[in-house]
Design a protein around this motif. Structure first.
Motif, mmCIF file in Angstrom:
data_model
loop_
_atom_site.group_PDB
_atom_site.id
_atom_site.type_symbol
_atom_site.label_atom_id
_atom_site.label_comp_id
_atom_site.label_asym_id
_atom_site.label_seq_id
_atom_site.Cartn_x
_atom_site.Cartn_y
_atom_site.Cartn_z
ATOM 1 N N ALA A 6 -2.034 55.758 17.461
ATOM 2 C CA ALA A 6 -1.893 56.341 15.607
ATOM 3 C C ALA A 6 -3.278 56.619 15.115
ATOM 4 O O ALA A 6 -4.431 55.305 15.239
ATOM 5 N N PHE A 7 -3.715 57.565 14.469
ATOM 6 C CA PHE A 7 -4.556 57.308 13.702
ATOM 7 C C PHE A 7 -4.005 56.919 11.920
ATOM 8 O O PHE A 7 -3.078 57.547 11.824
ATOM 9 N N ARG A 8 -4.535 56.561 11.685
ATOM 10 C CA ARG A 8 -4.191 55.668 10.254
ATOM 11 C C ARG A 8 -6.002 56.039 9.400
ATOM 12 O O ARG A 8 -7.204 56.160 9.640
ATOM 13 N N LYS A 9 -5.226 56.286 8.682
ATOM 14 C CA LYS A 9 -6.159 56.528 6.652
ATOM 15 C C LYS A 9 -7.059 55.008 6.503
ATOM 16 O O LYS A 9 -5.838 54.006 6.956
ATOM 17 N N ALA A 137 -2.965 51.980 -4.459
ATOM 18 C CA ALA A 137 -4.345 51.898 -3.338
ATOM 19 C C ALA A 137 -5.696 51.181 -3.549
ATOM 20 O O ALA A 137 -5.454 51.979 -4.660
ATOM 21 N N MET A 138 -5.677 51.053 -2.433
ATOM 22 C CA MET A 138 -7.276 50.248 -2.968
ATOM 23 C C MET A 138 -8.238 50.603 -1.657
ATOM 24 O O MET A 138 -7.821 50.394 -0.559
ATOM 25 N N GLY A 139 -8.737 51.203 -2.237
ATOM 26 C CA GLY A 139 -10.329 52.244 -1.232
ATOM 27 C C GLY A 139 -11.697 51.713 -1.063
ATOM 28 O O GLY A 139 -11.820 50.410 -2.580
ATOM 29 N N SER A 140 -12.545 52.635 -1.013
ATOM 30 C CA SER A 140 -14.121 52.134 -1.401
ATOM 31 C C SER A 140 -14.358 53.455 -1.866
ATOM 32 O O SER A 140 -13.767 54.700 -1.910
ATOM 33 N N SER A 154 -10.656 61.515 -0.829
ATOM 34 C CA SER A 154 -8.827 62.359 -1.906
ATOM 35 C C SER A 154 -7.411 61.706 -1.380
ATOM 36 O O SER A 154 -6.746 61.308 -2.504
ATOM 37 N N HIS A 155 -7.486 61.248 -0.325
ATOM 38 C CA HIS A 155 -6.092 60.120 -0.259
ATOM 39 C C HIS A 155 -5.608 59.053 -1.170
ATOM 40 O O HIS A 155 -5.182 57.938 -1.295
ATOM 41 N N ASP A 185 -10.182 65.710 2.343
ATOM 42 C CA ASP A 185 -10.521 64.448 2.228
ATOM 43 C C ASP A 185 -11.159 63.524 1.522
ATOM 44 O O ASP A 185 -11.908 63.110 1.553
ATOM 45 N N LEU A 186 -11.622 64.836 0.404
ATOM 46 C CA LEU A 186 -13.229 63.812 -0.629
ATOM 47 C C LEU A 186 -12.181 64.014 -1.769
ATOM 48 O O LEU A 186 -11.698 65.298 -2.178
ATOM 49 N N ALA A 187 -12.870 63.693 -2.892
ATOM 50 C CA ALA A 187 -12.737 63.961 -4.130
ATOM 51 C C ALA A 187 -14.076 62.806 -4.818
ATOM 52 O O ALA A 187 -14.097 62.011 -4.994
#
Length: 418
Positions: A6-9, A137-140, A154-155, A185-187
């Motif tokens: 699986a590809f995972r975000k 949602a927690m990202g970088s 973006s996600h 997928d950019l913000a």
């Protein structure tokens, strides 16, 4: 033994329904291209190193180009990298026989945690509403200018107009979402009130396979974390991937690193970490980053108008493989074969058909679907382009007047939309 991949975000998610974990390939590998237009005169010039940007790390490089020590580069890069937290409230979808939702609810995130968002609609806490859930949602991300503009995925912020960012000095700030582009997928987000943030710049040239890469991110919400590896491949084509293709790297990447930078040994950004390929949900040595060239074309548009404009010829294409070429009876055929056509779209109006193979754009040969998509998206809607093609083993050409890629197509991110 059957092994399911699986590809995972790379977003860490917390919900009152089962936590957001790994997602299926169709939901994840759906990243598209960016239109290659000049940088906005209103936005930061991402291709120029301004005063205050990270300097070259020549003092730590060995004669063969490998850094003798990553510590100096990591020390300079970390202040520019941020944690990004976004929150959204969603209506709960009920299933027959399950009066309170489709699964057990999890404990809500700590009410006193940094970046806690407001209550739900009407002041009702999502935790207490039987028909709403709160998603966190927690990202970088990373700053690209001293006045608080930052890039993330973006996600990470797809369902919110605001976010909380956490800097390396343990401070938190409120940020607004300036614009997001699901296809790349950019913000772009913005923190107001300061003009002295540390920041990084985009690399002036793409990396080579085998170049060293340093990544900085916020895995599992732990805070600034540095890993190192090499560039494993360039222009890696995945189903519904960006038209430029991904950078593939082997630096350890985990959930929460989504939106963080991949840096070269100069401390410049060569990619934005986005996805991993994993049979287990954890790091397995295969990670994917959105190339810096895509960032340099998308972000100025997001700053200027909040969206990205792309041309379209109203078709979905895939690269010609040796097997496809053999089936068509044409030796050494390279290009993109048309799989589907939009009804009454530009390609149909120009006379193109499913099964046609586009071999060049404006007189320049193309190798596959990635290159065709990139060139079409970079053109202006309403312009005309000459395409060379092969139909039933015979060469011909056609002129196509391009339309504009609809926003809904960019959000759903179909396979190599033209």
């Amino acid at each position: 033994m059957k092994v399911e991949m699986a590809f995972r975000k790379l977003t860490v998610g917390h919900r009152q329904l089962p936590a957001i974990g790994g997602m299926a390939l169709t939901a994840l590998a759906t990243i598209g291209t960016a239109v290659a237009q000049p940088n906005s005169t209103h936005g930061p010039n991402l291709a120029t190193r301004p005063a205050g940007a990270i300097q070259l790390i020549g003092d730590v490089a060995s004669p063969n180009g490998a850094p003798g020590n990553f510590a100096d580069m990591a020390e300079r890069a970390q202040p520019a990298v941020i944690g990004v937290i976004s929150r959204s409230v969603e209506a709960k979808q009920l299933r027959p026989g399950l009066p309170f939702g489709d699964g057990p609810e999890e404990d809500a995130p700590n009410e006193n945690a940094p970046g806690k968002g407001p209550s739900g609609p009407g002041g009702l806490s999502p935790r207490k509403s039987p028909n709403a859930i709160q998603s966190v949602a927690m990202g970088s991300g990373f700053f690209i200018s001293p006045d608080g503009y930052a890039v993330t995925n973006s996600h990470v912020v797809k369902d919110s107009d605001t976010a909380t960012i956490l800097t390396s000095d343990k401070k938190s700030y409120s940020a607004k979402v300036v614009g997001r582009d699901a296809l790349s997928d950019l913000a772009l987000i913005k923190v107001d009130g300061r003009a002295d943030f540390s920041y990084v710049k985009m690399a002036e040239r793409p990396p080579r396979v085998g170049d060293w890469v340093l990544t900085v991110g916020n895995p599992f919400g732990l805070g600034g974390t540095v890993t190192a590896g090499i560039v494993s491949a360039r222009e890696r084509e995945l189903e519904n991937g960006p038209s430029e293709g991904f950078l593939q790297i082997d630096a350890p990447i985990n959930s929460g690193d989504s939106g963080g930078p991949s840096l070269d040994t100069n401390g410049d950004v060569i990619g934005v970490n986005s996805m991993i390929f994993s049979p287990s949900g954890g790091w397995s040595g295969v990670a994917f980053a959105i190339p810096a060239d895509t960032v340099k074309s998308v972000i100025p548009q997001l700053r200027e108008k909040g969206t990205v404009t792309r041309a379209s010829m109203g078709a979905e294409v895939q690269s010609v493989t040796p097997e496809i070429a053999d089936g068509l009876g044409v030796e050494n055929l390279q290009g993109a074969i048309i799989a589907n056509l939009q009804k009454d779209g530009p390609a149909v109006k120009a006379g193109l058909r499913s099964g046609d193979v586009v071999t060049s754009v404006a007189g320049e040969p193309i190798k596959g679907a990635t290159e065709l998509t990139k060139r079409i998206h970079a053109m202006a809607p309403g312009s005309s382009v000459q395409l060379a093609m092969v139909r039933a083993g015979k060469q011909s050409s056609v002129s196509v007047t391009l339309g504009q890629l609809p926003n809904e197509s960019q959000q759903s991110r179909p396979r190599n939309p033209e």
